[in-house]
Design an enzyme around this catalytic site. Sequence first.
Site, PDB file in Angstrom:
ATOM      1  N   CYS A   1       4.783  -6.854   8.546  1.00  0.00           N
ATOM      2  CA  CYS A   1       5.727  -6.302   9.526  1.00  0.00           C
ATOM      3  C   CYS A   1       5.774  -7.234  10.729  1.00  0.00           C
ATOM      4  CB  CYS A   1       5.255  -4.907   9.964  1.00  0.00           C
ATOM      5  SG  CYS A   1       6.391  -4.110  11.115  1.00  0.00           S
TER       6      CYS A   1
ATOM      7  N   CYS B   1      -1.820  -1.424  15.121  1.00  0.00           N
ATOM      8  CA  CYS B   1      -1.489  -1.406  13.696  1.00  0.00           C
ATOM      9  C   CYS B   1      -1.998  -2.644  12.973  1.00  0.00           C
ATOM     10  CB  CYS B   1       0.025  -1.294  13.551  1.00  0.00           C
ATOM     11  SG  CYS B   1       0.576  -1.381  11.855  1.00  0.00           S
TER      12      CYS B   1
ATOM     13  N   CYS C   1       3.474   8.501   0.768  1.00  0.00           N
ATOM     14  CA  CYS C   1       3.832   7.644   1.898  1.00  0.00           C
ATOM     15  C   CYS C   1       4.003   6.224   1.356  1.00  0.00           C
ATOM     16  CB  CYS C   1       2.733   7.694   2.955  1.00  0.00           C
ATOM     17  SG  CYS C   1       3.032   6.553   4.313  1.00  0.00           S
TER      18      CYS C   1
ATOM     19  N   CYS D   1      -3.378   2.258   7.704  1.00  0.00           N
ATOM     20  CA  CYS D   1      -2.460   1.575   6.804  1.00  0.00           C
ATOM     21  C   CYS D   1      -2.420   0.092   7.136  1.00  0.00           C
ATOM     22  CB  CYS D   1      -1.085   2.238   6.904  1.00  0.00           C
ATOM     23  SG  CYS D   1       0.221   1.277   7.575  1.00  0.00           S
TER      24      CYS D   1
ATOM     25  N   CYS E   1       3.083  -3.864  16.708  1.00  0.00           N
ATOM     26  CA  CYS E   1       2.456  -2.737  17.422  1.00  0.00           C
ATOM     27  C   CYS E   1       0.950  -2.990  17.555  1.00  0.00           C
ATOM     28  CB  CYS E   1       2.717  -1.424  16.694  1.00  0.00           C
ATOM     29  SG  CYS E   1       4.480  -1.068  16.517  1.00  0.00           S
TER      30      CYS E   1
ATOM     31  N   GLU F   1       0.831  -1.201   0.000  1.00  0.00           N
ATOM     32  CA  GLU F   1       0.000   0.000   0.000  1.00  0.00           C
ATOM     33  C   GLU F   1       0.865   1.250   0.000  1.00  0.00           C
ATOM     34  OE1 GLU F   1      -2.872   0.143   3.221  1.00  0.00           O
ATOM     35  OE2 GLU F   1      -2.984  -2.037   3.157  1.00  0.00           O
TER      36      GLU F   1
END
Length: 345
Positions: free
Chosen positions: A115, A122, A108, A336, A119, A95
Amino acid sequence: MENKAFDIKSMTLAEVKQAVEAMGEKPFRAKQLYEWMHVKLAMGYDEMTSLPKNLREQLEAQYPYTALREKTVQTSKLDGTKKYLFALADGNYVESVWMQYHHGNSVCISSQVGCRMGCRFCASTLGGLERNLTPSEMLDQIYAIARDTKERVSNVVVMGTGEPLDNYDNLLRFLQLISDENGLHISQRNITVSTCGIVENIRRLADEKLQITLALSLHGATQEKRQELMPVAKKYALEEVIDACRYYFDQTGRRITFEYSLVNGVNDTEADAETLCRLVSGLNCHVNLIPVNPIKERDYTASKRREVLNFQSRLEKKHIHATVRREMGRDIDGACGQLRRRLET
Ligand code: SF4
């Protein structure tokens, strides 16, 4: 010089020269090829009409050329923000977001597929890390958006999916190429890299003495609060992270940005604001307050508008420069990581 490890679009101009000379061509062909890739933003060798056909054929055989394919794009009716989902050559997706501000156009980008940082607020991390992005896959997000919008990109933020400092070597090369005067030549001062605080790599990056802005995802002003929201914080004591930020400023002269996502009832109280003031006082910094995006897999909600403004004014009373991030593209997809996740589930 080792250049086989990289695809052709991830090579420096010197490496492209070496590759082209190895094919028996004159060095000026390398400059032309580099310009086709990084200035004219070609989608394939067939577009590079100023290169001899036999060179294009040799390149095709030795250096497969990739460019991102747009899977979906959503455009905000409120502010023109565009959220792109791109398909990579191996079938993965990333993205990227296009935002227009009065000071210029900003992209961005993502630095990894998924990932592994975990977190809590997220969506990008819910499926773990799939793989690192190559330098060219980072560049290509910007190139595809520049082609689509037909506008100049003046600012880049590496703040999408992924932890950029967990993909250090590829990130560094990306930074070198995107700011190269022979390419798109985006000023390093207009590039921000956001990290959740990989201490040893903040220090390595500081030693590179680039002029990019480092944004640290802080999100909690004590070790306990940070750990609650960011499991990676268990590995690095908060003082170590702040020391590394101080080192970054000392080496580069660049003011640090602290990103602080405000989560309702978790880190948005008056006491949290006071602790944050003590933590960053004396540092040349700027605090960016972010009303957290709700994600359905976790039960965090954004702080109320009033709490956000109170938090900001408490920081400013202590002479800490603080802004509230403007929410861009509120009417299109959420946080995101959610576009890609929706596609996969
Ligand atoms: S906020 Fe960034 S570092 Fe943390 S899990 Fe999401 S993508 Fe990874």
